[in-house]
Every structure is written in C-alpha cells, then in structure tokens.
Design an enzyme around this catalytic site. Structure first.
Site, mmCIF file in Angstrom:
data_model
loop_
_atom_site.group_PDB
_atom_site.id
_atom_site.type_symbol
_atom_site.label_atom_id
_atom_site.label_comp_id
_atom_site.label_asym_id
_atom_site.label_seq_id
_atom_site.Cartn_x
_atom_site.Cartn_y
_atom_site.Cartn_z
ATOM 1 N N SER A 410 0.823 -1.209 0.000
ATOM 2 C CA SER A 410 0.000 0.000 0.000
ATOM 3 C C SER A 410 0.858 1.260 0.000
ATOM 4 C CB SER A 410 -0.963 -0.006 1.179
ATOM 5 O OG SER A 410 -0.355 -0.492 2.328
ATOM 6 N N HIS A 431 -2.860 -2.780 -6.090
ATOM 7 C CA HIS A 431 -3.253 -2.376 -4.736
ATOM 8 C C HIS A 431 -4.755 -2.545 -4.569
ATOM 9 C CE1 HIS A 431 -3.574 1.118 -1.628
ATOM 10 N NE2 HIS A 431 -3.629 -0.057 -1.052
ATOM 11 N N GLU A 443 -6.162 -0.172 -7.491
ATOM 12 C CA GLU A 443 -5.207 0.873 -7.878
ATOM 13 C C GLU A 443 -3.929 0.179 -8.344
ATOM 14 O OE1 GLU A 443 -3.399 3.108 -4.615
ATOM 15 O OE2 GLU A 443 -3.490 4.963 -5.770
ATOM 16 N N ASN A 481 -3.352 6.638 -0.811
ATOM 17 C CA ASN A 481 -2.801 6.774 0.538
ATOM 18 C C ASN A 481 -1.909 7.996 0.690
ATOM 19 O OD1 ASN A 481 -4.153 4.593 1.524
ATOM 20 N ND2 ASN A 481 -2.486 3.142 1.218
HETATM 21 P P1 NAI Z 1 -1.526 -9.588 7.310
HETATM 22 O O1 NAI Z 1 -0.516 -9.431 8.359
HETATM 23 O O2 NAI Z 1 -2.952 -9.751 7.671
HETATM 24 O O3 NAI Z 1 -1.152 -10.809 6.369
HETATM 25 C C1 NAI Z 1 0.138 -11.071 5.904
HETATM 26 C C2 NAI Z 1 0.231 -12.576 5.741
HETATM 27 O O4 NAI Z 1 1.405 -12.880 5.005
HETATM 28 C C3 NAI Z 1 0.339 -13.326 7.067
HETATM 29 O O5 NAI Z 1 -0.667 -14.315 7.119
HETATM 30 C C4 NAI Z 1 1.731 -13.945 7.021
HETATM 31 O O6 NAI Z 1 1.786 -15.223 7.636
HETATM 32 C C5 NAI Z 1 1.987 -14.045 5.541
HETATM 33 N N1 NAI Z 1 3.393 -14.031 5.181
HETATM 34 C C6 NAI Z 1 4.377 -13.268 5.691
HETATM 35 N N2 NAI Z 1 5.539 -13.544 5.065
HETATM 36 C C7 NAI Z 1 5.287 -14.493 4.161
HETATM 37 C C8 NAI Z 1 6.084 -15.207 3.223
HETATM 38 N N3 NAI Z 1 7.363 -14.966 3.111
HETATM 39 N N4 NAI Z 1 5.490 -16.140 2.454
HETATM 40 C C9 NAI Z 1 4.180 -16.384 2.561
HETATM 41 N N5 NAI Z 1 3.379 -15.753 3.449
HETATM 42 C C10 NAI Z 1 3.923 -14.815 4.222
HETATM 43 O O7 NAI Z 1 -1.325 -8.323 6.347
HETATM 44 P P2 NAI Z 1 -2.383 -7.640 5.389
HETATM 45 O O8 NAI Z 1 -3.119 -6.592 6.111
HETATM 46 O O9 NAI Z 1 -3.123 -8.674 4.649
HETATM 47 O O10 NAI Z 1 -1.412 -6.877 4.377
HETATM 48 C C11 NAI Z 1 -0.745 -7.541 3.327
HETATM 49 C C12 NAI Z 1 -0.279 -6.507 2.333
HETATM 50 O O11 NAI Z 1 -1.380 -5.812 1.820
HETATM 51 C C13 NAI Z 1 0.655 -5.461 2.904
HETATM 52 O O12 NAI Z 1 1.598 -5.117 1.930
HETATM 53 C C14 NAI Z 1 -0.279 -4.305 3.159
HETATM 54 O O13 NAI Z 1 0.362 -3.057 3.158
HETATM 55 C C15 NAI Z 1 -1.213 -4.429 2.006
HETATM 56 N N6 NAI Z 1 -2.512 -3.814 2.193
HETATM 57 C C16 NAI Z 1 -3.200 -3.938 3.356
HETATM 58 C C17 NAI Z 1 -4.437 -3.349 3.509
HETATM 59 C C18 NAI Z 1 -5.209 -3.512 4.779
HETATM 60 O O14 NAI Z 1 -6.172 -2.766 4.966
HETATM 61 N N7 NAI Z 1 -4.880 -4.431 5.653
HETATM 62 C C19 NAI Z 1 -5.047 -2.559 2.414
HETATM 63 C C20 NAI Z 1 -4.280 -2.577 1.203
HETATM 64 C C21 NAI Z 1 -3.045 -3.149 1.125
#
Ligand code: NAI
Length: 695
Positions: A410, A431, A443, A481
């Site tokens: 993001s 995104h 996005e 953002n």
């Molecule tokens: P999250 O922490 O809920 O999920 C991340 C997941 O990735 C975890 O389940 C973790 O076990 C897994 N993970 C970590 N390293 C890994 C690897 N090397 N191989 C496989 N799995 C791995 O995070 P979330 O919120 O889903 O965010 C993910 C991405 O999306 C980030 O880049 C974030 O900035 C982006 N994002 C998040 C938003 C939100 O509202 N939460 C909105 C838009 C983008």
C-alpha cells in the site's frame, strides 16, 4: 443509415433499433421509433408490431450525453414514443435480449407484452446517475410487480435476471430465440383479438398497499442513501403510483425526474461514470498491446488482504493457490475465506452453489512449487521491504518466464521490489482495498520499468475481477494513501486545536463520507496507522500529531481492542471522556490553546488538503488525469460519489476559491497549506483540470 430498421415478417412489423454499441435511446432512435410506429399503425396489412434491438441487445439506456446537452428533453421524448405505443390498436411486443436498462427498459414496459431471452437482464439503474426513471419507469414497474419489488429494485438500480423478471411479472415469457417468439406471440395476440394490456392502466398490484410501507422503506435506506436526492424521489414517485390518480402520478414522476436532472448530484455522478471509463485508458499503452490471458493465479500470504484477493480470482472463475508460511497460518486464512463466503450466503448475495464453485477453485499451499504454473502472482505479505524483496527474489526463480509478479503493497517502492528480480518489466503494483472481496477499487501501480503489456494485463485483470481500475505512478502511498495522510493528519491537528472526534466524524459524514476519518482509523487499527506513519520520511519541519502514538501506547488500537478514538459496544462507537482528556493533555503539552471550531472550518480543513495534494499528484504525472483521483476516492475511500470526488469538488467550488482559502489558512497552519503550483496556475488562468493530462 437508419437507426431503426423497419422490417416486415409477413403480417408483423419488426422495428429493430440499430444504434451501436448499446442502442441507446438517443433522439434519432426516438424519431425512428415514432415514425415506424405510425407507419405500421396506418398500414392495414400490419397486424402487430415487435420492438427489438440489433447488436444483441435491447436498448441499454438513454444516451447519457443527452443529459448534459439537453437533447434528452427534445421532442419526441421517450414518453411520446410510449404514448404512440399505447395508442396503437395493434399488439406491440418487446423482444428483450442482452440488457434492457433505464430508458430501454422503460420502453419495453410500455409495450403490451414483453418476451425476454433467458440470458437477458433488465433494470432501472437511473439512481446510479442521480436520476429517477422519467419515462414512466417507476409507474409501470410498480403496476406490474408491486411497490415492494419496485422500491427495492429502483432505489438500488440492480440488474434483474430474466428468470426473476418473469417471477415478478415484469416480463410475460422467456425464450431462446426471442425475436421469433415475440413475432409468434404478437401474431397470436392479433389473431385472437386479445385485449391489449396497457400497463399504465393495471391496478391490482397498487391497491390495498400497506399504509406505512413507504415511511418504513425511507427509514430502511436512510443510512445508505443519506444526503442523496434520487433514491428518495424514487420512493415518492412509487408512492404516488399507489396513491394518486394515474395522470397525476405520471406528472409527479416527471417533475421529480426534472428536479434530479437539474441537480448538482446528477452532474457529479455522471462525471464519476465517465471518469471510471476514462481511467482505463493509458496514453502510452496503445490499444493493440494485448493483455496476457490469466488462467491461473497464486496469492502469497493468506492474511487480511491475501484471502480477499484470492476470493476475487475464484469469483471470476480463475483457479487460485493461496501460499502461506505454515499450515496453521494457511488454515486460519482459509477459515476466514469460508466464513466470509458463509456470510454472503446468509445475506443472500451469493447462492451456496456459487460459493461451492468458488471454494473449489481456491487451494492452500505452503511451498513455492505451484508458482511455476501461474500466469500472475499477487504478493500480500507483511508491509516490510525486506520481506517483500525476499519473496520476490524467490518468485523470480520459480515463476514461469511470462508470469506477472504483482505486489499488493500500500506504500512501498515498486522499483525497489522489482530490483529483487531479474524481470522488472513484469513487476507491477496491484493495490486492492480492504475488504478486498468487497471494495470496488483496484489501484494498479507502474514502476519505472514495468512493461506496457504488464500494465495492459493488470488493467484488463481489473475488469475481469469486476473492479474499477486506475493506474498510478510509483511514489510514497501512490494516489490514494499519499493524499489520505493529509486528510487524516488534518483531522488530528483539529483535535489538538479544540475539536472532538465525534464532531470531526459528524462533519465528514454529514458531507457524505461513508465514515469519518477517526472512525476509519479505529476500523483499520491505530497501530497499523502509526506503523505506516513511522515508515514515512517526514520532513523535519513538518508538523505531526502525537495523538495516534499516545492511543497506541494506551492499547487503544481501535475496534479490535474495543477502544480507540471511541469506546466500542459491538461496532457502535461511543464518545469516551478518557480520549478527550488524552487529547486535551496533548494540546496543553504543545502549548495550543483549545478553541471552539466551527463545522465549516472542519470541512474546509479536511477537504482542501486532498485537492492540494491531488494537484501535486497530477502535476507529477502520478495520476494520468485529475478525474482518476476522483475515481480512487469515490471507490476506495468512501468519498460521496454524488459529490464527484475531491478534484471535481474543488473545481465545482472554484479552483481560485480553493487557492484563496488555502492562502487564508496558511499563516496559521503551516507550509502544508501552501497552494500547489498547478493549483495556482489553474486558478490564475481560469482553466480546469481537464486542461492538464500527462502522457
Ligand atoms: P496480514 O498481516 O494480515 O497478512 C500477511 C500474511 O502474510 C500473514 O498471514 C503472514 O503469515 C503471511 N506471510 C508473511 N511472510 C510471508 C512469506 N514470506 N510467504 C508467505 N506468506 C507470508 O497483512 P495484510 O493486512 O493482509 O497486508 C498484506 C499486504 O497488503 C501489505 O503489503 C499491506 O500493506 C497491504 N494492504 C493492506 C491493507 C489492509 O487494509 N490491511 C489494504 C491494502 C493493502
């Protein structure tokens, strides 16, 4: 070339509307229909009339350009064509294929009978453009299907499947070869001398209607339709159908249609409609660059975002593997997906059959082997550059050479992520917004070396996944953002200066935002917000508020801990005196004398920074055009569509006025209130956003 073909099939005349691409009911079509109806009516050899559409579809609506040009009001208007249909002594039957929407469906509703193709869809989506159906749509729909169905369908503007339309009584029969069946039906009706069914005279569905039905329905949509004119005028109009004499009810509908047509909300919504279409065009990616077909996807990370992204692929019928670090994390992620789908079944938005089908396309995996079979990989792991680079290095080694490597970051630098691979031309940002299975916006973000075909593929992917797509350039926070931090940041400064969280959110929601900025913070998690802020390179002279950090230190992370800017009972937010004293403490520390802040100032302070940062984003070419920013804010950030988006809003109040307000506030609020150079240039020249475009 006539736009309405007059064709005789023995004793039945087919008036075929041929006005590509969607046979919109423009003035020439209305003229052609009227002439055809008169000619067929006067010809004694003609026993019945069928109205059909060429190009595989019945008219999919009015010609939207005619709303702005005023031609929509030029005679013959659709009502005159309908009056001719109802006045004719021969059966008139609609043959509905494809989509009969808006004015197109209103035309069909004025026929004596309607035959629909099994695959057809009908509906009155005018509300989405801030309008009400103005050619008897609210009246005839209600007389055919009853007020309950009419209220639901017309205030939401949903498309109705042919089978459902049959159940509701909106169409009379379904067929595979709809024109042939309509001809046969019309001929039979003529031969049998069947009494013509004038829909506007039907009365059984509008008698004995529950007295409080309309008041109840107004209450029901209040939260969602707050601030909007058209949905409430639709209710008024359906109520008139049930309570007023026919002519008066039709007059009322017309009056409300004109009121809506002249309203600023209609203008803003039409702007958004065209902006969403324009956003798909990328000047330096020519139309002959073919997107890669996406037959198989892999999503890395089954957290909040990864699960939702996988659901998007599955819903579009694309098999998707979801990859996690451990079996436990995977099970947690898959469990969440199942729970989300179960919710959709309970709410009735998906059938169990559709859900089973989607679930069968999602497979959990824990090693990278399957990545080799994917056409696209979407990474959604932690927002941490080191982790992302490690993942991309691995993907580069295992993914097929043609595969696109996308990141859901993001805020992070796409080029730095691409640098971890030997194929930066295949690396791109996709995104998604949270919850990814619900939010409409995608996005996409191009890096310095992202290839045109990669861009074309993720733009096309957006369409496949039923998203509204925008392309942004690579910078801290991209379009959405990057602007947001100035909006939420300003909300925190307002807190320091004397406002309360509930006042700020009330003003923002009163303007039309789906949720105020502080309620949004509580929903997303204040720890997440704080982490993102820490990750930003904030210039030393830039003011920033310590409030967020204090909340996090006190465990006030937001909804997930039951308290943040508010205290929560379930999801209900309750003002919390503890927060107020925390804020007052910060004001004291900073030596700020708290004052009464007027709602008007709050609104100015929240919205101007969006316009100003948006201007910089356009100037730098991060957004191709200002209207792309509106698309991002309306579809991803809860900006009210009926106000057109922040850039549109700025232009509507006047860019010179925006500059003037910024200059007025700058002395007391610092350098961030200095107007963007582009804003100053446009204010001086009197030009609008459309004069600036990159590429
Ligand atoms: P999250 O922490 O809920 O999920 C991340 C997941 O990735 C975890 O389940 C973790 O076990 C897994 N993970 C970590 N390293 C890994 C690897 N090397 N191989 C496989 N799995 C791995 O995070 P979330 O919120 O889903 O965010 C993910 C991405 O999306 C980030 O880049 C974030 O900035 C982006 N994002 C998040 C938003 C939100 O509202 N939460 C909105 C838009 C983008």
């Amino acid at each position: 070339m006539p736009v309405v073909n007059y064709r005789s099939e023995a004793d039945v005349v087919v008036l075929e509307i041929d006005h590509p691409p969607v046979n919109a009911l423009s003035l020439a079509v209305r003229e052609g229909l009227l002439a055809g109806l008169k000619q067929a009516g006067a010809d004694a050899a003609v026993k019945a009339i069928v109205i059909a559409g060429a190009n595989g579809t019945f008219p999919a609506g009015a010609d939207i350009n005619e709303f702005a040009s005023g031609l929509v009001l030029k005679s013959p208007i659709t009502r005159e064509v309908q009056a001719q249909m109802e006045a004719t002594s021969k059966p008139v039957v609609a043959a509905i294929a494809g989509t009969a929407l808006g004015g197109g469906f209103e035309l069909a509703l004025a026929c004596h009978w309607r035959i629909a193709a099994n695959s057809a869809k009908v509906g009155l989506p005018e509300v989405k453009l801030g309008l009400i159906p103005g050619a008897g749509g609210t009246q005839r729909f209600t007389r055919l299907a009853g007020p309950e169905a009419a209220l639901d369908a017309i205030t939401s503007g949903t498309h109705i499947l042919a089978s459902r339309a049959l159940e509701l009584g909106l169409v009379d029969a379904l067929a595979d070869d709809v024109v042939a069946e309509a001809i046969a039906f019309a001929r039979r009706a003529a031969q049998e001398n069947r009494p013509l069914r004038i829909v506007s005279d039907l009365a059984d569905k509008i008698t004995g209607v529950k007295a409080n039905l309309f008041a109840e329905f107004r209450g029901k949509i209040q939260a969602k339709a707050r601030g909007q004119l058209a949905p409430f005028r639709i209710i008024d109009s359906i109520q008139a159908a049930c309570t007023q004499p026919k002519d008066e009810a039709f007059r009322i509908e017309r009056e409300f249609f004109l009121e809506c047509r002249n309203s600023p909300q209609r203008k803003a919504l039409v702007h958004v409609f065209f902006a969403e279409r324009e956003a798909r065009k990328i000047p330096d990616v020519p139309a002959d660059v073919k997107p890669l077909p996406i037959r198989k996807a892999v999503v890395i990370g089954a957290g909040t975002m990864g699960g939702g992204i996988a659901m998007n692929f599955a819903n579009a019928g694309i098999p998707v593997d979801l990859l996690e670090l451990s079996r436990e994390a995977l099970d947690r992620g898959l469990g969440l997906i199942q729970k989300n789908y179960a919710g959709s079944v309970t709410r009735g938005s998906l059938t169990q059959g559709r859900v089973d089908q989607a679930l069968s396309l999602i497979k959990g995996i824990t090693d990278y082997e399957a990545v080799a079979g994917a056409d696209i990989v979407v990474e959604a792991v932690f927002e941490d550059m080191k982790v992302k680079q490690e993942v991309f290095g691995k993907l580069d080694r295992v993914a097929a050479p043609h595969a696109i490597l996308a990141t859901n970051t993001s805020t992070l630098d796409i080029d730095a992520i691409a640098a971890a691979t030997a194929r930066p031309e295949k690396v791109v940002g996709t995104h998604f917004f949270s919850p990814a299975n619900v939010m409409k916006l995608l996005e996409n973000v191009r890096g310095k070396r992202t290839a045109p075909q990669t861009i074309a593929t993720v733009m096309a992917l957006g369409k496949t996944l039923s998203k509204v797509v925008v392309l942004a350039g690579n910078c801290d926070g991209f379009i959405g953002n990057r602007m947001l931090q100035f909006y939420t940041g300003e909300a925190e400064f307002l807190l320091e200066e004397g406002a309360t969280p509930e006042q700020i959110d009330r003003v923002s929601e009163g303007f039309g935002f789906a949720m105020g900025p502080l309620a949004v913070r509580d929903l997303a998690g204040n720890d997440v917000g704080f982490m993102i802020r820490k990750g930003r390179r904030i210039p030393a002279d830039e003011r920033w508020s310590p409030i967020l950090q204090r909340l996090v230190e006190q465990g006030r992370l937001g909804q997930k801990t039951g308290k943040g800017f508010y205290r929560y009972e379930g999801r209900t937010r309750i003002p919390d005196p503890e927060v107020l004293s925390l804020i007052e403490g910060v004001s004291r520390e900073l030596g700020i004398k708290r004052r009464e802040i007027a709602d008007q100032e709050i609104l100015e302070r929240l919205l101007h920074p969006l316009v100003n940062e948006g201007a910089k984003i356009v100037d730098e070419g991060i957004a191709i055009r200002a209207s792309d920013i509106d698309v991002v804010y309306v579809n991803g950030y809860g900006f009210p569509a009926y106000k057109g988006g922040p850039m549109y809003w700025g232009e509507e109040i006047g860019l010179a006025k925006v500059v003037e307000t910024m200059r007025r506030l700058a002395p007391s609020h610092g350098t961030r209130w200095r107007p963007a150079p582009l804003l100053e240039r446009l204010a001086a020249s009197g030009e609008g956003w459309s004069s600036v475009r990159s590429g």
